[in-house]
Design a protein around this motif. Structure first.
Motif, short mmCIF file in Angstrom:
data_model
loop_
_atom_site.label_atom_id
_atom_site.label_comp_id
_atom_site.label_asym_id
_atom_site.label_seq_id
_atom_site.Cartn_x
_atom_site.Cartn_y
_atom_site.Cartn_z
N GLY C 7 48.73 34.22 -4.18
CA GLY C 7 48.49 34.42 -2.65
C GLY C 7 48.26 35.50 -1.92
O GLY C 7 47.82 35.30 -0.73
N LEU C 8 48.24 36.48 -2.57
CA LEU C 8 47.96 38.00 -1.94
C LEU C 8 46.57 37.77 -1.49
O LEU C 8 46.05 38.29 -0.46
N CYS C 9 45.75 37.12 -2.32
CA CYS C 9 44.07 36.95 -1.89
C CYS C 9 43.93 35.66 -2.54
O CYS C 9 44.51 35.10 -3.68
N PRO C 10 42.81 35.09 -2.13
CA PRO C 10 42.41 33.70 -2.64
C PRO C 10 42.00 33.63 -4.19
O PRO C 10 42.46 32.67 -4.81
N ALA C 11 41.71 34.83 -4.76
CA ALA C 11 41.20 34.74 -5.96
C ALA C 11 42.53 35.00 -7.04
O ALA C 11 42.24 34.90 -8.25
N LEU C 12 43.45 35.63 -6.31
CA LEU C 12 44.82 35.73 -7.32
C LEU C 12 45.37 34.53 -7.52
O LEU C 12 46.59 34.20 -6.74
N THR C 13 45.34 33.59 -8.34
CA THR C 13 45.85 32.52 -8.83
C THR C 13 47.10 32.86 -9.96
O THR C 13 47.13 33.93 -10.24
N ALA C 14 47.84 31.87 -10.13
CA ALA C 14 48.90 32.11 -11.19
C ALA C 14 48.44 32.31 -12.17
O ALA C 14 49.00 33.10 -12.84
N GLU C 15 47.44 31.69 -12.61
CA GLU C 15 46.52 31.87 -14.19
C GLU C 15 46.34 33.40 -14.38
O GLU C 15 46.70 34.00 -15.20
N GLU C 30 49.01 49.73 -9.78
CA GLU C 30 48.67 49.70 -11.07
C GLU C 30 47.32 49.01 -11.28
O GLU C 30 46.24 49.55 -11.81
N PHE C 31 46.94 47.94 -10.66
CA PHE C 31 45.82 47.40 -10.58
C PHE C 31 44.59 48.17 -9.97
O PHE C 31 43.58 48.24 -10.30
N VAL C 32 44.83 48.66 -8.88
CA VAL C 32 43.95 49.33 -8.12
C VAL C 32 43.54 50.60 -9.07
O VAL C 32 42.43 51.08 -8.89
N ILE C 53 39.42 40.70 -5.70
CA ILE C 53 40.95 40.91 -5.63
C ILE C 53 41.18 42.42 -5.01
O ILE C 53 41.82 42.77 -4.12
N ARG C 54 40.53 43.29 -5.74
CA ARG C 54 40.57 44.88 -5.58
C ARG C 54 40.19 44.97 -4.07
O ARG C 54 40.92 45.78 -3.41
N LYS C 55 39.16 44.47 -3.56
CA LYS C 55 38.65 44.58 -2.21
C LYS C 55 39.80 44.38 -1.32
O LYS C 55 40.12 44.87 -0.39
N VAL C 56 40.38 43.07 -1.37
CA VAL C 56 41.27 42.54 -0.39
C VAL C 56 42.43 43.40 -0.59
O VAL C 56 43.11 43.77 0.48
N LEU C 57 42.82 43.90 -1.91
CA LEU C 57 44.06 44.58 -2.01
C LEU C 57 43.96 45.95 -1.19
O LEU C 57 44.88 46.35 -0.52
N LEU C 58 42.77 46.87 -1.50
CA LEU C 58 42.58 47.79 -0.68
C LEU C 58 42.63 47.71 0.61
O LEU C 58 43.24 48.61 1.32
N VAL C 59 42.05 46.79 1.31
CA VAL C 59 42.10 46.55 2.88
C VAL C 59 43.35 46.26 3.22
O VAL C 59 43.93 46.95 4.22
N GLN C 60 44.37 45.56 2.47
CA GLN C 60 45.71 45.11 2.85
C GLN C 60 46.46 46.32 2.75
O GLN C 60 47.54 46.64 3.74
N PHE C 61 46.54 47.28 1.84
CA PHE C 61 47.54 48.04 1.48
C PHE C 61 47.10 49.50 1.89
O PHE C 61 48.16 50.63 1.49
N SER C 62 45.86 49.92 2.23
CA SER C 62 45.42 51.09 2.57
C SER C 62 45.91 51.75 3.84
O SER C 62 46.14 50.77 4.72
N ALA C 63 45.87 53.00 3.85
CA ALA C 63 46.27 53.54 5.36
C ALA C 63 44.93 53.71 5.85
O ALA C 63 44.17 54.24 5.08
N PHE C 64 44.84 53.81 7.23
CA PHE C 64 43.54 53.96 7.85
C PHE C 64 43.79 55.35 8.82
O PHE C 64 45.00 55.35 9.49
N PRO C 65 42.92 56.10 8.92
CA PRO C 65 42.96 57.45 9.89
C PRO C 65 42.91 56.91 11.39
O PRO C 65 42.19 55.81 11.63
N VAL C 66 43.50 57.63 12.27
CA VAL C 66 43.57 57.35 13.41
C VAL C 66 42.92 58.66 14.34
O VAL C 66 43.07 59.46 13.78
#
Lengths: 372, 343, 325
Positions: C7-15, C30-32, C53-66
């Motif tokens: 559920g972290l992103c739509p493509a990340l199913t249980a399978e 590890e994924f990234v 999946i990777r795109k979504v993860l990067l967006v969710q977990f990266s830090a952004f410059p201010v």
């Protein structure tokens, strides 16, 4: 923000397994069953159970701080508690004044001094004073006396107890106070001596073990309000090749003592010896400093130095968070630790002692004191 | 030191402890609980149990009683403090019983003040039965400077029964000179060896119940250079600790005879100064911290007549510090029979 | 190192999650870091899915410059400077104790660190009317002394001031971590009034509670120490709280005073002050580490019944010479 696994008191190898398995915060462990956890991390089911128990906060550690969920304890509450808990009054008003009422509870008070200045006498006197009935303003408690040096002589304690009892009886009779007179029934020499629990330890191992067991003992004897260790220095001053071990052991002891003092509302009194330190205040002379090293200086909350000066004994408050540094005279008589009646010319001496700064341990002649 | 495996603990805890190579109680107590967790891979709760059981087992070794029990004698034998009579009722009264059988008692004073006389007299009184103030055993006399004064001892031993302190039937049975073992040690290493190996043999068997060292200062003065204070302090500490261990283990009085140093200029406060203000016991603060009872003897300028008409110098015995005696002075003389207090 | 969850992103199913875990990929990091083509061959997941999946993860977990100016505006609006009650000390600290920063007092036993802490607590509670959390690890703080300091300065509203000081006695580093966590949680939840106005946290002393765990066999003590420092930093910056801590002093290489707790701790506080005894009631404060002012500024303080009072300030050079002597 959820709490990181690393901040829980788990063994390091379990923590690294958890982190490697991707469990880095509390939330990651939510809804995880012990069986699942043990399979995933390849640890035993007991270990998994322990992890979940610790992380889900069901620790029943009795000495843990109350959680903020119970409401915050404020300084006002603390003040109220302090007012109610009192302190150990001595029969020496100068000393009580120095300490701000007496030896305080929930803190560690350290008495340091050269041999013969009266440290053991002070410990014994306090073991009696803690028992002064509340009708006289005392705590009516019991004492634990731990002797590491073998300098405890019960005959001396008997003399001091007798004097204390007579002093109180005198007050009760003069004031004709019914409550006080009734309290005297329980304040006889036999009663006083029966409420001092004496331990003789022979080395540091026994001392460490005893202090580990003390919390249990104090729970079984809830009236104990004083623990005296005479002396804390002796078991650690010889045959200690590994100084870092000594520091760790002393740190551990200090922690246990303060924890004990706080949770059982007792006073812990430690007796320390002195050692010579070659002058580093620029004068190249040797001074006397308390033994056990500088790191030990942080252990006690209150430090009192006992020394001789011109034939009289003085107590100097060297470290205290709530009282100003000051020096008062006292004497050791047959009755125990008592005030000194200072003639006028000697009063200048106590100010002179202060002006000399750290002229600690400078003791000159000692007249033959009168035994009163 | 007990074995950890003998404790009542869950087998899992015992196995972990064995694997961590912690066999004795002392080894477990050396580490903080967090260190133990790391060493044994046990949980905090298990370590808590371990520490508790080990501490309880060690605690059994220390002796405990209430002060009242101590006073009434209703306590373990190790806690009862006996006193060794000095052989003179006046002096015994002054010392509230005599020389305590626990801790180190030091007798210091200038030369020819009479320190050795005390040592010799104690060697005689220790052989008396307990009801007469003795300990019913012999003594070890360790000389470090002069030769043992055997002639004087013989004289005192012969005259001892005539002092009238003890009935003649009792003293007739004791062969005083036979039970005093004399050792000569020239330096501190020899003394250390003597204390560690030869002394325990005699003490174990109960053959001796008194140790006199005459004098302790001789071993430490002159052997060290002035800049070796740290080494001297360390050696003094370990010697003092050895002597205290001996005293504690066998409940025997250890009497050390010490010299004095002159008080020069500003006093640094590492000892006690006698009322004469001129001398302090030698060996400094380190030694003072190891001594339980400190006595000082001085010659005064007065003389009295003894029983046989000859003049005897009045000497003073002063308590410099003691756990149960006030700082007072008692006068005494030394005559052919030995040390006698004056009323 | 967040774990991968359904559920972290739509493509990340249980399978997909299962096959990733079989391949040994459990966490986001590890994924990234993994090579996508390699992953595709190892587990039977399509390249398109992995990229999504990777795109979504990067967006969710990266830090952004201010941007710098928005950062500056944010600091201006969130940082407060708490006066210590002593103008010389305030000058040395460039105004007072800053929120969002860690200030450390170091000194030998008996130098007056606890007195200064109590004095500052009283000032903030009575004059500035903000809440203070006082964490006592040595048993030195006493209500009576706090009350004494109050009477000499404010007089009235004594109980109001004292009730603004929250008090905790802690003797264990784990309890300290526990407390810091719970404080953070309480502030975010805003459930209690006390925490919403909390502006200052005093830890007296950090050394007493952490140094028993240092040394010996375990390196864990070190980890605990760094954990505590991280928690303190997070608390101070995310919740705009000022942190004042005390530390011991050890002998440095040239016999100059060094802060206790080792080399790693040296970097932790933003500002560090040394307290030295110069007389019965006189103390000298020396600025050893500061982000804004020149080093070795010094000031003298007098400890009195009311806590800290005012005296004069030296310049930096004189003080440096004094330190070297």
């Amino acid at each position: 923000m959820s709490r990181h696994i690393g901040s829980y008191p788990l063994p390091p190898y379990l923590k690294s397994k958890l982190l490697a398995g991707g469990f880095s915060t509390v939330e990651d462990l939510e809804d995880v069953k012990p069986v699942e956890l043990s399979k995933e991390l390849k640890i035993s089911p007991e270990e998994a159970l322990e992890v979940l128990r610790v992380v889900q906060g069901e620790q029943k550690d009795p000495s843990s701080a109350s959680s903020p969920d119970d409401g915050v304890k404020t300084a006002l509450d603390m003040l109220q508690e302090e007012r109610e808990q009192g302190c150990i009054i001595t029969f020496c008003s100068a000393l009580d004044e120095l300490l701000g009422g007496g030896v305080p509870l929930t803190k560690i008070t350290e008495f340091c001094g050269a041999p013969g200045v009266g440290k053991t006498q002070m410990g014994m006197q306090l073991a009696i004073d803690v028992q002064i009935p509340s009708a006289f303003g005392g705590l009516g408690g019991e004492a634990v006396y731990i002797d590491t040096e073998g300098s405890f002589m019960v005959q001396r304690l008997e003399d001091m107890a007798k004097a204390a009892m007579e002093h109180c009886r005198h007050i009760a009779t003069v004031e004709n106070n019914r409550e006080q007179l009734e309290a005297m029934a329980n304040f006889t020499v036999e009663h006083i001596l029966s409420r001092i629990h004496f331990y003789r330890v022979h080395d540091w191992v026994e001392l460490v073990a005893l202090v580990n067991i003390l919390p249990e003992f104090l729970q079984q004897h809830p009236k104990v309000r004083l623990v005296v260790i005479d002396s804390i220095a002796f078991p650690f001053r010889h045959d200690f090749e590994d100084l870092s071990l000594r520091t760790r052991l002393l740190n551990g002891l200090a922690q246990n003592c303060i924890r004990l003092a706080d949770s059982h509302k007792a006073a812990v009194v430690l007796v320390n010896q002195m050692t010579t330190k070659m002058g580093h205040s620029g004068d190249g002379q040797a001074h006397l400093v308390p033994a056990l090293g500088e790191s030990w200086g942080h252990a006690s909350t209150i430090r009192v130095l006992l020394f001789w000066e011109a034939g009289c004994r003085y107590a100097r408050l060297y470290k205290s968070p709530s009282r100003e540094e000051a020096t008062v005279p006292y004497q050791v008589t047959v009755a125990g630790i008592r005030d000194v009646c200072i003639p006028n010319n000697m009063q200048d001496l106590s100010t002179a002692t202060k002006e000399e700064g750290d002229s600690l341990g400078e003791h000159s002649q000692r007249k033959r004191p009168r035994v009163s | 030191m007990g074995d950890v495996q003998g404790l009542v603990l869950h087998p899992r805890i015992l196995a972990a402890v064995r694997k961590a190579k912690l066999h004795r109680h002392e080894e477990v107590l050396r580490f903080s609980p967090a260190d133990l967790e790391r060493l044994t891979h046990l949980s905090a709760k298990d370590v808590g149990h371990l520490v508790r059981e080990v501490s309880e087992a060690v605690r059994q070794r220390s002796h405990a009683a209430t002060a009242l029990q101590l006073l009434l004698g209703d306590c373990p034998a190790e806690l009862k403090v006996k006193f060794l009579s000095l052989g003179c009722p006046v002096l015994d009264e002054f010392l509230r019983g005599g020389v305590p059988c626990q801790g180190l008692t030091e007798i210091s004073g200038e030369s020819s003040a009479g320190k050795t006389q005390f040592g010799l007299q104690l060697c005689l009184t220790v052989q008396l039965p307990e009801e007469w103030g003795g300990l019913n055993a012999g003594a070890v006399y360790i000389c470090t400077e002069d030769a043992f004064p055997s002639k004087r001892l013989t004289q005192m031993a012969q005259q001892f029964p005539t002092r009238g302190l003890v009935p003649v039937q009792v003293t007739k049975k004791i062969r005083f000179s036979d039970q005093i073992f004399v050792e000569h040690t020239a330096d501190k290493d020899q003394l250390s060896k003597c204390i560690q190996s030869r002394l325990p043999i005699l003490l174990e068997r109960g053959v001796v119940k008194l140790v006199v060292i005459d004098s302790i200062a001789a071993l430490f003065r002159g052997e060290y250079e002035s800049r070796e204070t740290a080494r001297r302090a360390k050696d003094l500490q370990s010697l003092g600790a050895q002597l205290r261990k001996v005293s504690q283990k066998y409940s025997v009085p250890v009497v050390c005879i010490n010299q004095v140093s002159a008080v020069v200029g500003k006093r640094r406060g590492n000892g006690n100064i006698s009322s004469s203000q001129k001398v302090i016991p030698a060996l400094g603060l380190v030694w003072s911290s190891l001594v339980t009872t400190r006595l000082m003897v001085t010659r005064t300028e007065h003389t009295v007549q003894c029983a046989d008409g000859s003049p005897a110098v009045v000497r003073s015995l002063e308590v410099l510090f003691s756990p149960h005696l006030p700082n007072t002075t008692q006068y005494y003389i030394v005559d052919a029979q030995g040390v006698k207090g004056l009323r | 190192m967040a774990p991968l969850k359904v559920g972290l992103c739509p493509a990340l199913t249980a399978e997909v999650l299962n096959s990733l875990q079989h391949a040994g990929v459990r966490t986001v990091t590890e994924f990234v870091c993994m090579d996508l083509e390699l992953m595709m061959t190892r587990c039977c997941v399509s390249y398109k899915d992995l990229v999504a999946i990777r795109k979504v993860l990067l967006v969710q977990f990266s830090a952004f410059p201010v941007g710098g100016s928005s950062w500056y505006k944010e600091i201006l609006s969130t940082t407060a400077i708490l006066s210590t009650g002593n103008s010389r000390l305030d000058d040395m600290l460039d105004g007072g104790i800053y929120t969002g920063a860690l200030t450390e007092l170091m000194g030998a036993p008996g130098s007056g660190k606890t007195q200064i802490c109590m004095s500052v607590a009283i000032h903030v509670a009575s004059r500035l009317e903000q809440n203070v959390l006082y964490v006592d690890t040595t048993g030195a703080c006493s209500g009576r002394r706090l009350q004494e300091m109050l009477q000499n300065s404010a007089g009235d509203k004594e109980s109001a001031a004292l009730s603004r000081i929250g008090f905790r006695r802690i003797f264990d580093p784990w309890q300290l971590l526990d407390l810091l966590q719970k404080t953070k949680a309480a502030i975010s939840k805003q459930s209690e009034l006390f925490y919403s106005k909390l502006k200052l946290m005093i830890v007296d002393s950090v050394a007493a509670v952490i140094s028993p765990t240092l040394g010996g066999l375990q390196t864990e003590g070190h980890a605990v120490m760094l954990n505590v420092s991280r928690q303190l930093k997070v608390l101070s910056s995310e919740h705009a709280i000022a942190v004042l801590m005390t530390n011991n002093v050890v002998q440095g290489e040239l016999s100059e005073p060094w802060p206790g707790l080792g080399r790693s701790w040296q970097h932790i506080p933003n500002t560090r002050l040394l307290v030295q005894v110069t007389g019965t009631q006189d103390r000298q404060m020396l600025l050893l580490k500061t982000p804004r002012l020149p080093r070795y500024l010094s000031a003298t303080l007098k400890l009195s019944a009311a806590g800290i009072l005012d005296l004069h300030t030296h310049t930096g050079q004189e003080a440096q010479r004094q330190l070297e002597v």
